[in-house]
Design a protein around this motif. Sequence first.
Motif, PDB file in Angstrom:
ATOM      1  N   LEU A  22      74.409  87.470 -67.347  1.00 51.14           N
ATOM      2  CA  LEU A  22      73.337  88.468 -67.389  1.00 51.14           C
ATOM      3  C   LEU A  22      73.193  89.061 -68.791  1.00 51.14           C
ATOM      4  CD1 LEU A  22      73.993  90.288 -63.990  1.00 51.14           C
ATOM      5  CD2 LEU A  22      72.195  88.630 -64.525  1.00 51.14           C
ATOM      6  N   TYR A  23      74.333  89.284 -69.457  1.00 48.97           N
ATOM      7  CA  TYR A  23      74.299  89.788 -70.828  1.00 48.97           C
ATOM      8  C   TYR A  23      73.591  88.804 -71.755  1.00 48.97           C
ATOM      9  CZ  TYR A  23      75.984  90.578 -75.579  1.00 48.97           C
ATOM     10  OH  TYR A  23      76.056  90.737 -76.934  1.00 48.97           O
ATOM     11  N   LEU A  24      73.928  87.529 -71.621  1.00 51.54           N
ATOM     12  CA  LEU A  24      73.300  86.518 -72.476  1.00 51.54           C
ATOM     13  C   LEU A  24      71.812  86.382 -72.179  1.00 51.54           C
ATOM     14  CD1 LEU A  24      76.006  83.691 -72.421  1.00 51.54           C
ATOM     15  CD2 LEU A  24      75.434  85.201 -74.330  1.00 51.54           C
ATOM     16  N   ALA A  25      71.468  86.410 -70.895  1.00 54.87           N
ATOM     17  CA  ALA A  25      70.062  86.290 -70.521  1.00 54.87           C
ATOM     18  C   ALA A  25      69.236  87.454 -71.066  1.00 54.87           C
ATOM     19  CB  ALA A  25      69.917  86.219 -69.011  1.00 54.87           C
ATOM     20  N   ARG A  26      69.854  88.645 -71.099  1.00 53.15           N
ATOM     21  CA  ARG A  26      69.146  89.826 -71.589  1.00 53.15           C
ATOM     22  C   ARG A  26      69.042  89.841 -73.106  1.00 53.15           C
ATOM     23  NH1 ARG A  26      67.729  95.032 -70.334  1.00 53.15           N
ATOM     24  NH2 ARG A  26      68.072  96.605 -71.938  1.00 53.15           N
ATOM     25  N   THR A  27      70.132  89.494 -73.792  1.00 53.53           N
ATOM     26  CA  THR A  27      70.165  89.645 -75.244  1.00 53.53           C
ATOM     27  C   THR A  27      69.734  88.402 -76.016  1.00 53.53           C
ATOM     28  OG1 THR A  27      72.514  88.978 -75.333  1.00 53.53           O
ATOM     29  CG2 THR A  27      72.018  91.327 -75.089  1.00 53.53           C
ATOM     30  N   ARG A  28      69.976  87.204 -75.447  1.00 52.61           N
ATOM     31  CA  ARG A  28      69.699  85.993 -76.209  1.00 52.61           C
ATOM     32  C   ARG A  28      68.907  84.947 -75.437  1.00 52.61           C
ATOM     33  NH1 ARG A  28      75.604  84.891 -79.053  1.00 52.61           N
ATOM     34  NH2 ARG A  28      75.734  86.858 -80.186  1.00 52.61           N
ATOM     35  N   GLY A  29      68.568  85.259 -74.227  1.00 55.37           N
ATOM     36  CA  GLY A  29      67.930  84.253 -73.384  1.00 55.37           C
ATOM     37  C   GLY A  29      66.579  83.782 -73.847  1.00 55.37           C
ATOM     38  N   GLY A  30      65.887  84.577 -74.622  1.00 61.62           N
ATOM     39  CA  GLY A  30      64.563  84.191 -75.052  1.00 61.62           C
ATOM     40  C   GLY A  30      64.507  83.390 -76.319  1.00 61.62           C
TER      41      GLY A  30
ATOM     42  N   GLY B 257      86.441  69.987 -57.122  1.00 60.74           N
ATOM     43  CA  GLY B 257      85.207  70.583 -56.660  1.00 60.74           C
ATOM     44  C   GLY B 257      84.488  71.351 -57.758  1.00 60.74           C
ATOM     45  N   LYS B 258      83.480  72.093 -57.361  1.00 63.18           N
ATOM     46  CA  LYS B 258      82.631  72.803 -58.313  1.00 63.18           C
ATOM     47  C   LYS B 258      83.266  74.134 -58.724  1.00 63.18           C
ATOM     48  CE  LYS B 258      78.102  74.981 -58.767  1.00 63.18           C
ATOM     49  NZ  LYS B 258      76.855  75.388 -58.073  1.00 63.18           N
ATOM     50  N   ILE B 259      83.410  74.329 -60.033  1.00 55.61           N
ATOM     51  CA  ILE B 259      83.935  75.583 -60.581  1.00 55.61           C
ATOM     52  C   ILE B 259      82.945  76.080 -61.627  1.00 55.61           C
ATOM     53  CG2 ILE B 259      85.824  76.705 -61.825  1.00 55.61           C
ATOM     54  CD1 ILE B 259      87.689  74.567 -60.738  1.00 55.61           C
ATOM     55  N   GLY B 260      82.428  77.267 -61.434  1.00 50.66           N
ATOM     56  CA  GLY B 260      81.366  77.758 -62.289  1.00 50.66           C
ATOM     57  C   GLY B 260      81.824  78.598 -63.465  1.00 50.66           C
ATOM     58  N   PHE B 261      80.971  78.683 -64.454  1.00 47.77           N
ATOM     59  CA  PHE B 261      81.022  79.627 -65.568  1.00 47.77           C
ATOM     60  C   PHE B 261      82.025  79.307 -66.675  1.00 47.77           C
ATOM     61  CE2 PHE B 261      79.307  82.162 -62.017  1.00 47.77           C
ATOM     62  CZ  PHE B 261      78.077  82.491 -62.579  1.00 47.77           C
ATOM     63  N   ILE B 262      82.952  78.381 -66.466  1.00 45.27           N
ATOM     64  CA  ILE B 262      83.868  78.027 -67.557  1.00 45.27           C
ATOM     65  C   ILE B 262      83.083  77.482 -68.746  1.00 45.27           C
ATOM     66  CG2 ILE B 262      85.811  76.573 -68.256  1.00 45.27           C
ATOM     67  CD1 ILE B 262      86.650  78.601 -66.255  1.00 45.27           C
ATOM     68  N   GLY B 263      82.141  76.585 -68.449  1.00 45.81           N
ATOM     69  CA  GLY B 263      81.338  75.978 -69.508  1.00 45.81           C
ATOM     70  C   GLY B 263      80.372  76.929 -70.164  1.00 45.81           C
ATOM     71  N   LEU B 264      80.141  78.084 -69.567  1.00 44.77           N
ATOM     72  CA  LEU B 264      79.264  79.098 -70.175  1.00 44.77           C
ATOM     73  C   LEU B 264      80.065  80.060 -71.037  1.00 44.77           C
ATOM     74  CD1 LEU B 264      76.470  80.560 -70.333  1.00 44.77           C
ATOM     75  CD2 LEU B 264      77.245  81.921 -68.383  1.00 44.77           C
ATOM     76  N   ILE B 265      81.170  80.547 -70.511  1.00 44.07           N
ATOM     77  CA  ILE B 265      81.932  81.603 -71.172  1.00 44.07           C
ATOM     78  C   ILE B 265      82.702  81.104 -72.390  1.00 44.07           C
ATOM     79  CG2 ILE B 265      83.770  83.311 -70.872  1.00 44.07           C
ATOM     80  CD1 ILE B 265      83.164  83.194 -67.844  1.00 44.07           C
ATOM     81  N   ILE B 266      83.485  80.057 -72.200  1.00 43.97           N
ATOM     82  CA  ILE B 266      84.441  79.630 -73.220  1.00 43.97           C
ATOM     83  C   ILE B 266      83.785  79.195 -74.531  1.00 43.97           C
ATOM     84  CG2 ILE B 266      86.318  78.038 -73.751  1.00 43.97           C
ATOM     85  CD1 ILE B 266      86.985  80.259 -71.732  1.00 43.97           C
ATOM     86  N   PRO B 267      82.674  78.435 -74.525  1.00 43.06           N
ATOM     87  CA  PRO B 267      82.056  78.089 -75.810  1.00 43.06           C
ATOM     88  C   PRO B 267      81.633  79.304 -76.629  1.00 43.06           C
ATOM     89  CG  PRO B 267      81.239  76.637 -74.099  1.00 43.06           C
ATOM     90  CD  PRO B 267      82.035  77.704 -73.405  1.00 43.06           C
ATOM     91  N   HIS B 268      81.169  80.354 -75.958  1.00 39.02           N
ATOM     92  CA  HIS B 268      80.779  81.576 -76.680  1.00 39.02           C
ATOM     93  C   HIS B 268      81.991  82.272 -77.284  1.00 39.02           C
ATOM     94  CE1 HIS B 268      76.480  81.779 -75.774  1.00 39.02           C
ATOM     95  NE2 HIS B 268      76.783  81.279 -74.596  1.00 39.02           N
TER      96      HIS B 268
ATOM     97  N   VAL C 278      79.419  86.051 -64.194  1.00 37.80           N
ATOM     98  CA  VAL C 278      78.114  86.606 -63.823  1.00 37.80           C
ATOM     99  C   VAL C 278      77.674  87.714 -64.786  1.00 37.80           C
ATOM    100  CG1 VAL C 278      76.854  87.897 -62.063  1.00 37.80           C
ATOM    101  CG2 VAL C 278      78.226  85.914 -61.401  1.00 37.80           C
ATOM    102  N   PRO C 279      78.515  88.723 -65.063  1.00 35.84           N
ATOM    103  CA  PRO C 279      78.105  89.730 -66.053  1.00 35.84           C
ATOM    104  C   PRO C 279      77.845  89.116 -67.432  1.00 35.84           C
ATOM    105  CG  PRO C 279      80.021  90.490 -64.827  1.00 35.84           C
ATOM    106  CD  PRO C 279      79.830  89.052 -64.486  1.00 35.84           C
TER     107      PRO C 279
END
Length: 335
Positions: A323-331, A256-267, A319-320
């Motif tokens: 939000l951190y990435l969106a605030r600091t690097r999202g633009g 099934g769907k598991i979120g955020f692994i693909g966001l966190i681990i590469p960073h 989630v945190p």
Amino acid sequence: MRARTVVPVALLSVSPLLIVLTVLISILYGAVNIDARTVWEAVFHFDPGNVNHQIIVSSRLPRALGALLIGAFLAVSGALMQGMTRNYLASPSIMGVSDGSAFVITLCMILSPGASSLEMMMFSFIGSALGVVLVFGMASLLPGGMSPVRMAILGTIIGTFLSSVSAAMATYFQTSLNVSFWYNARLHQMNPDLIKLAVPFAVIGIAISLYISRSVTILSLGDEVSAGLGQRTVLVKAAALGAVVIMTGASVAMAGKIGFIGLIIPHITRFLIGVDYKWIVPCAAVLGGVFLALSDVLSRFINFPFETPVGVVTALVGVPFFLYLARTRGGRKHA
């Protein structure tokens, strides 16, 4: 040996031990704790009449191996997506790829409830491809659609739309109980047959990722720079998206769907070893697998002795981080 290769080589060198320890921890701890001697006997001297042996072989071992595979799939997929788009916020769960898989699997369960494991896997691949086409297609049509925050918003909107349609169809056709598994991943329901089926796709997806890793490193410098260096950007992006479709589709079909692994681990991987995707791909696979397997262990004790979806644990971290990435690097694009 150059300093920049010391950390990735060291990580990959200890990865077999790290993986074995992670699997052992995953097997030992749960609603029923099992000692290491019983694990050894179950693996090498299996007794069908021993309840603990049955738990280990039919449930906990497939669960641990499945978590390692899925974590590796999602982490490498996220790394490829972030590299080729130069987008810090890119990941299969945020860009609608996972939701596309779950959406088509819902259709499969409604239209073909007796589908085999292989057919389910194929439908999941189709869904991943659908998510990729919708998000990247619409982003390319909208002014500034390829910017990090706008792509993340677009992916979230499309993912939410697909999951909402899936929920409506599941309710109408009275398959909500079965469909809920794909949106609230529970690794304790891992099917060993699906793990065996996923292994060839794991080899294909990781092999493609490793083959194009140097090209993704160049692509991460920007389209103009990569084109100036003779890079076939369209082919590299197509290969990367193909690998993402294969790996994300396999992971969703398995659990099934598991979120955020693909966001966190590469960073985390880039922080540890740098920006060379020759090292990022294998190291992200190791870290992603270990992270998800340990998150699964933690999820067993949140509401002990009942099972908590592992997505709750990954979301508490993800989630945190988002939000951190969106605030600091999202633009801006990443370098």
